[in-house]
Design an enzyme around this catalytic site. Structure first.
Site, PDB file in Angstrom:
ATOM      1  N   ASP A   7       0.885  -1.161   0.000  1.00  0.00           N
ATOM      2  CA  ASP A   7       0.000   0.000   0.000  1.00  0.00           C
ATOM      3  C   ASP A   7       0.923   1.211   0.000  1.00  0.00           C
ATOM      4  OD1 ASP A   7      -2.195   1.704   0.173  1.00  0.00           O
ATOM      5  OD2 ASP A   7      -2.251   1.591   2.362  1.00  0.00           O
ATOM      6  N   GLU A  66      -1.111  -1.243  -4.920  1.00  0.00           N
ATOM      7  CA  GLU A  66      -2.319  -0.490  -5.204  1.00  0.00           C
ATOM      8  C   GLU A  66      -2.022   0.604  -6.221  1.00  0.00           C
ATOM      9  OE1 GLU A  66      -5.655   0.490  -2.188  1.00  0.00           O
ATOM     10  OE2 GLU A  66      -4.313   2.219  -2.194  1.00  0.00           O
ATOM     11  N   ASP A 138      -2.463   0.928   7.110  1.00  0.00           N
ATOM     12  CA  ASP A 138      -1.717   0.756   5.859  1.00  0.00           C
ATOM     13  C   ASP A 138      -1.266  -0.695   5.699  1.00  0.00           C
ATOM     14  OD1 ASP A 138      -1.902   3.518   5.159  1.00  0.00           O
ATOM     15  OD2 ASP A 138      -0.305   3.947   6.590  1.00  0.00           O
TER      16      ASP A 138
END
Length: 164
Positions: A7, A66, A138
């Site tokens: 992330d 991501e 996260d």
């Protein structure tokens, strides 16, 4: 297969490692890489070094990250993109197969709803990876990204087998 999920973030980059065997998933490790404050180049170097060390320590076979979403803060989006680029570089240098997923695709895969909030994502990560204690939101998102990649990869593999 061991999968590393990322992330991306400049201040906090979440990471999570899982093992996928068929439809079974197992938590390996998770955490956050922090770059501190100060000069952007030094912060990006810190992310690269920490992520490279993490890859060496956990030896993933595949990785997922991501995709960047564009928000109203253009400068913030640019900095996020730079941190994401450094992460992609570290993954490519390690020779990893890399999957890229939109935030809504990750949420839909893990939670079942494309607009789930962070609490829902963390809850489903804990349910699907027993014993996992995410190091923060996260890290939970990174584990969800790894899970999304494992599910999509298994689906592609099954489709290939059916066609053969």
């Amino acid at each position: 297969m061991r999968v590393l999920g990322i992330d991306p973030g400049l201040r906090n980059l979440g990471w999570g490692v899982i093992e996928a065997e068929g439809s079974r998933l197992r938590h390996v490790a998770n955490g956050q890489i922090t770059s501190g404050a100060g000069d952007l180049a030094v912060r990006l170097l810190a992310i690269h070094r920490q992520l490279s060390d993490l890859i060496a320590a956990h030896a993933p076979e595949s990785a997922a990250i991501e995709q960047t979403f564009v928000n109203r803060d253009g400068a913030g989006t640019l900095k996020l993109g730079q941190a994401r680029g450094v992460a992609l570089l570290a993954l490519a240098q390690a020779g990893l197969e890399i999957g890229e997923y939109a935030p809504n695709a990750v949420k839909k895969t893990v939670v079942g709803v494309g607009h789930a909030d962070k609490r829902q994502v963390e809850h489903m990560v804990r349910m699907q990876l027993p014993g996992a204690e995410p190091a923060g939101p996260d890290a939970a998102d990174a584990l969800a990204i790894a899970m999304c990649h494992a599910f999509h990869r298994a689906g592609r593999r099954n489709l290939t087998q059916v066609r053969a």
